[in-house]
Design an enzyme around this catalytic site. Structure first.
Site, PDB file in Angstrom:
ATOM      1  N   SER A 123       0.804  -1.223   0.000  1.00 24.81           N
ATOM      2  CA  SER A 123       0.000   0.000   0.000  1.00 24.81           C
ATOM      3  C   SER A 123       0.839   1.276   0.000  1.00 24.81           C
ATOM      4  CB  SER A 123      -0.944   0.010   1.207  1.00 24.81           C
ATOM      5  OG  SER A 123      -0.203  -0.015   2.415  1.00 24.81           O
ATOM      6  N   TYR A 146      14.475  -2.551  15.796  1.00 26.27           N
ATOM      7  CA  TYR A 146      14.406  -2.613  14.331  1.00 26.27           C
ATOM      8  C   TYR A 146      15.620  -3.365  13.788  1.00 26.27           C
ATOM      9  CZ  TYR A 146      14.693  -1.115   9.471  1.00 26.27           C
ATOM     10  OH  TYR A 146      14.810  -1.099   8.103  1.00 26.27           O
ATOM     11  N   LYS A 167      16.010  -6.992  11.625  1.00 27.72           N
ATOM     12  CA  LYS A 167      16.634  -7.107  10.312  1.00 27.72           C
ATOM     13  C   LYS A 167      17.862  -8.011  10.349  1.00 27.72           C
ATOM     14  CE  LYS A 167      13.695  -4.575   8.072  1.00 27.72           C
ATOM     15  NZ  LYS A 167      12.764  -5.209   7.113  1.00 27.72           N
ATOM     16  N   SER A 169      15.119  -6.436   3.544  1.00 28.47           N
ATOM     17  CA  SER A 169      15.757  -6.183   4.841  1.00 28.47           C
ATOM     18  C   SER A 169      16.178  -4.717   4.904  1.00 28.47           C
ATOM     19  CB  SER A 169      16.947  -7.133   5.024  1.00 28.47           C
ATOM     20  OG  SER A 169      17.562  -6.939   6.267  1.00 28.47           O
TER      21      SER A 169
END
Length: 281
Positions: free
Chosen positions: A11, A143, A147, A129
């Site tokens: 989106s 975060y 990753k 990633s």
């Protein structure tokens, strides 16, 4: 035959750009997102509701996409966001949501599509990633954890599925023009406790971070082109980067961990200095 791709997080940002690009190249695109009204429309694009943190939603997404389809060429695990904030203060509930979105959602969808890919003898799992998968900085702890984990998960998966003619590939974007940074910075502010001792670091770091991203020349369309390269290369690499600078930063962090740690310590001091200067004005 017309190739088919499943794209998550379609989106906005890179997922939206990838949806448009693959459709333009004649692929059948099943584009998933929670806000289906924001998914691009057009020939070859099939918008579907998807919440990658919900197993039932993932199962329905794959089932709907594969109804009437005879092949699946690529799963692009793109959905993700940045849960920024000082590690002492980020609620563990938020940390779990970060891992559910950035890592476990990709793992769930991959488990759902691998049986089909194994039966057909081809297919690629492309995992979006970040250079954050090899580095770190103040405030981005959870975060970066997500990753780093995504990279290791993808590499391990690649060793397991090559025997079936399949590949698992990582793309590591650097600074990219999208709403990702805005959302990450909003989380950083929201996760601060009242009278937080990390207020100065956060204020200064956000200023530095925004200026750094402002110099980025990468667009979501640039990264969509990298996804397309990873999806179509005859002999795909294990890692893809948009720019040489992204590759160099990731390599520097891996190969010179002590020097990188000193660089991040300097970055923290810089952020504190910026905050102090702003208060003085």
């Amino acid at each position: 035959m017309q190739k088919t791709i499943l794209i998550t997080g379609a989106s906005s940002g890179m997922g939206k750009a990838a949806t448009i690009l693959f459709a333009q190249h004649g692929w059948t695109v099943f584009a998933g997102a929670r806000r289906t009204q924001l998914i691009p429309t057009g020939e070859n694009i099939h918008p579907l509701a998807l919440d990658v943190t919900d197993h039932a939603s993932n199962s329905a997404f794959v089932a709907q996409a594969m109804t009437g389809q005879t092949r699946l060429d690529v799963l692009l695990n793109n959905a993700g966001y940045g849960e920024f904030g000082p590690l002492e203060e980020v609620p563990l509930k938020a940390a779990r949501q970060q891992l559910e979105t950035n890592l476990l959602g990709a793992a769930d969808l991959t488990q759902l599509v691998l049986p089909l890919m194994r039966r057909q003898g081809f297919g690629r799992i492309i995992n979006n990633s970040s250079i954050g998968g090899d580095m770190y900085s103040p405030l981005g702890g959870w975060y970066y954890v997500s990753k780093h984990a995504l990279n290791v998960w993808s590499d391990t998966l690649d060793t397991e599925i090559r025997q079936f003619g399949l590949r698992s590939i990582v793309v590591e974007p650097g600074g990219t023009e999208s709403n990702w940074s805005t959302i990450a910075m909003q989380h950083a502010q929201a996760n601060l406790h009242p009278d937080s001792p990390y207020q100065a670091l956060t204020t200064g770091f956000l200023t530095v971070f925004e200026r750094f991203l402002g110099t980025s020349s990468a667009t979501s369309a640039d990264l969509a082109a990298v996804f397309y390269q990873a999806a179509t290369a005859k002999r795909p690499h294990r890692r893809y980067f948009n720019a040489c600078s992204d590759r160099l930063v990731a390599r520097f962090a891996r190969v010179h961990p002590e020097m990188f740690a000193q660089l991040m310590a300097w970055a923290s001091r810089l952020a504190l200095g910026v905050a102090k200067y702003a208060r003085a004005k």
